[in-house]
Design a protein around this motif. Structure first.
Motif, short mmCIF file in Angstrom:
data_model
loop_
_atom_site.label_atom_id
_atom_site.label_comp_id
_atom_site.label_asym_id
_atom_site.label_seq_id
_atom_site.Cartn_x
_atom_site.Cartn_y
_atom_site.Cartn_z
N PRO A 185 -1.80 9.09 -3.93
CA PRO A 185 -3.00 9.73 -4.49
C PRO A 185 -3.31 11.06 -3.78
N LYS A 186 -4.27 11.79 -4.31
CA LYS A 186 -4.64 13.07 -3.72
C LYS A 186 -5.20 12.84 -2.31
N LYS A 187 -4.87 13.73 -1.40
CA LYS A 187 -5.35 13.60 -0.02
C LYS A 187 -6.87 13.64 0.06
N SER A 188 -7.50 14.36 -0.86
CA SER A 188 -8.96 14.42 -0.85
C SER A 188 -9.59 13.05 -1.12
N GLU A 189 -8.81 12.11 -1.65
CA GLU A 189 -9.31 10.78 -1.97
C GLU A 189 -9.13 9.79 -0.82
N TYR A 190 -8.46 10.20 0.25
CA TYR A 190 -8.15 9.27 1.34
C TYR A 190 -9.39 8.61 1.96
N PRO A 191 -10.49 9.34 2.19
CA PRO A 191 -11.68 8.66 2.72
C PRO A 191 -12.17 7.55 1.79
N LYS A 192 -12.13 7.78 0.48
CA LYS A 192 -12.53 6.75 -0.48
C LYS A 192 -11.57 5.57 -0.43
N PHE A 197 -10.86 -11.15 2.89
CA PHE A 197 -9.39 -11.12 2.87
C PHE A 197 -8.86 -10.67 4.22
N LYS A 198 -8.12 -11.57 4.86
CA LYS A 198 -7.59 -11.30 6.20
C LYS A 198 -6.06 -11.33 6.17
N LYS A 199 -5.47 -10.40 6.89
CA LYS A 199 -4.02 -10.26 6.89
C LYS A 199 -3.36 -11.42 7.67
N PHE A 200 -2.34 -12.03 7.04
CA PHE A 200 -1.53 -12.99 7.78
C PHE A 200 -0.14 -12.40 8.05
N MET A 201 0.15 -11.26 7.47
CA MET A 201 1.37 -10.53 7.80
C MET A 201 1.23 -9.08 7.37
N THR A 202 1.90 -8.18 8.12
CA THR A 202 1.95 -6.77 7.78
C THR A 202 3.34 -6.25 8.08
N GLY A 203 3.93 -5.59 7.12
CA GLY A 203 5.23 -4.95 7.31
C GLY A 203 5.10 -3.46 7.07
N LEU A 204 5.07 -2.67 8.16
CA LEU A 204 4.87 -1.23 8.04
C LEU A 204 6.21 -0.54 7.82
N HIS A 205 6.30 0.28 6.78
CA HIS A 205 7.52 1.01 6.46
C HIS A 205 7.65 2.23 7.37
N PRO A 206 8.83 2.85 7.42
CA PRO A 206 8.95 4.12 8.17
C PRO A 206 7.96 5.14 7.64
N LEU A 207 7.34 5.88 8.55
CA LEU A 207 6.27 6.80 8.18
C LEU A 207 6.71 8.25 8.28
N ASN A 208 6.00 9.11 7.56
CA ASN A 208 6.21 10.55 7.64
C ASN A 208 4.84 11.21 7.73
N HIS A 209 4.59 11.95 8.80
CA HIS A 209 3.26 12.50 9.03
C HIS A 209 3.15 14.00 8.75
N LYS A 210 4.24 14.64 8.34
CA LYS A 210 4.16 16.05 7.99
C LYS A 210 3.33 16.20 6.72
N PRO A 211 2.36 17.08 6.70
CA PRO A 211 1.45 17.20 5.54
C PRO A 211 2.16 17.34 4.20
N GLU A 212 3.24 18.13 4.17
CA GLU A 212 3.92 18.38 2.90
C GLU A 212 4.74 17.18 2.42
N SER A 213 5.05 16.26 3.31
CA SER A 213 5.84 15.08 2.93
C SER A 213 5.21 13.80 3.46
N TYR A 220 0.84 -1.18 0.00
CA TYR A 220 0.00 0.00 0.00
C TYR A 220 0.89 1.25 0.00
N HIS A 221 0.43 2.28 -0.72
CA HIS A 221 1.18 3.53 -0.79
C HIS A 221 0.26 4.73 -0.61
N LEU A 222 0.68 5.64 0.24
CA LEU A 222 0.13 7.00 0.29
C LEU A 222 1.32 7.93 0.22
N PHE A 223 1.62 8.41 -0.98
CA PHE A 223 2.76 9.29 -1.20
C PHE A 223 2.38 10.74 -0.90
#
Length: 329
Positions: free
Chosen positions: A271-278, A291-307, A264-267
């Protein structure tokens, strides 16, 4: 004789050549990609291209303003969770886009494994669940989208005896068959058919590129797999996965997929932030479809709006999967 018939005959001859190569040199194979490849005739690509015109016509869309989608978490109880704000301004935290993204991150963190796979195995750079009904049975079919010149997963599944088809238009490589018997296709995956798609620039696309994009259904039809189920579908398509998942849901393809692995990607800009609820709703629908998760690998995150950036590798098993189709003769 039609071009499609000629293409199929050429492919059959090429496959026979690959099998002879196996007989003569099987002792030399390894999972390390080899420069000693067998190049197949270009008629294979023609089979795809010849199928595009009617499909593209069927995918023409009227450009209308998207309707607003309310923010709905995967589980209703998530409203009561203390979602982190990362010291961001309140005006950001209260937006629909940040709320939707925080619910997605919450699900990755709180429910990384919804199905306890008793026998999972690392196939190259992706995990595959080998439990019971999720085991890739012979003859198994694997589709892998997004390679980035790393065929470790694809080759590993081929060495397990699966028929593997790999797709990546960003590599600038024509269709060919690898020593491992993996079939490579210079085709991209999307939610609609686009013959001349202008690729978004990213770490894999530095210069202007134009791709052929096809849907899963059109690809399966072109490859003669329209009556086959897919044992493992893997997609890593840099943000296009959301349109693909929506297509799979609306097209009724999910019951035919035994395992589904994707990134999964949220760059920051896609996609556009306005599409996040969809997008959150699409994510929720996938879970509701069994479909149920049997593994999840979360990458390093960045929460600043511009990045802002959220990425996660997720492996699913289809809890509702029931074999219904036999390979076409």
């Amino acid at each position: 004789m039609t071009m499609n018939a000629i293409g199929k005959i050429a492919l059959a001859a090429c496959f026979s050549m690959v099998m002879l190569y196996f007989v003569l040199y099987v002792g030399q194979f390894s999972l390390t990609p080899s420069t000693d490849i067998i190049v197949c005739p270009s008629e294979n690509k023609d089979i795809f291209i010849n199928s595009l015109a009617p499909l593209a016509a069927n995918n023409s869309e009227s450009r209308t303003k998207p309707t607003s989608v309310p923010v709905v978490p995967v589980h209703a109880s998530d409203w009561n969770e203390n979602r982190p704000t990362y010291d961001l301004n309140r005006s950001v935290v209260q937006t629909d886009w940040f709320t939707a993204a925080s619910f997605l991150e919450l699900d990755f963190r709180r429910r990384p494994r919804e199905y306890l796979c008793q026998n999972s195995s690392m196939m190259g750079n992706w995990y595959v669940c080998l439990d019971g009904k999720f085991f890739p049975d012979d003859p198994c079919l694997v589709y892998s989208f997004g390679i980035g010149n790393d065929f470790s997963f694809d080759d590993a599944m081929a060495y397990q005896g699966c028929e593997v088809h790999s797709f990546d238009p960003s590599m600038g490589v024509k269709d060919y068959i690898r020593n491992s018997t993996v079939h490579f296709h210079d085709i991209g995956l999307g939610g609609t058919v686009i013959e001349n798609f202008d690729a978004r620039k990213d770490m894999y696309v530095r210069e202007k590129q134009t791709w052929t994009i096809m849907t899963l259904g059109s690809i399966m039809a072109a490859l003669g797999h329209k009556d086959r189920d897919i044992d493992v579908l893997k997609i890593d398509v840099e943000g296009h996965e959301w349109a693909v998942i929506e297509y799979l849901i609306q097209g009724g393809f999910l019951p035919r997929i035994k395992q589904f692995s994707l990134e999964y990607h949220l760059f920051p800009d896609w996609p556009k932030k306005s599409e996040y609820p969809k997008l959150l709703n699409i994510y929720k629908q996938l879970s509701a479809s069994g479909f149920k998760k049997f593994m999840t690998g979360l990458h390093p995150l960045n929460h600043k709006p511009e990045s802002f950036n959220i990425q996660a590798d997720v492996g699913y098993v289809n809890m509702l999967y029931k074999p219904k189709r036999e390979p076409s003769s």
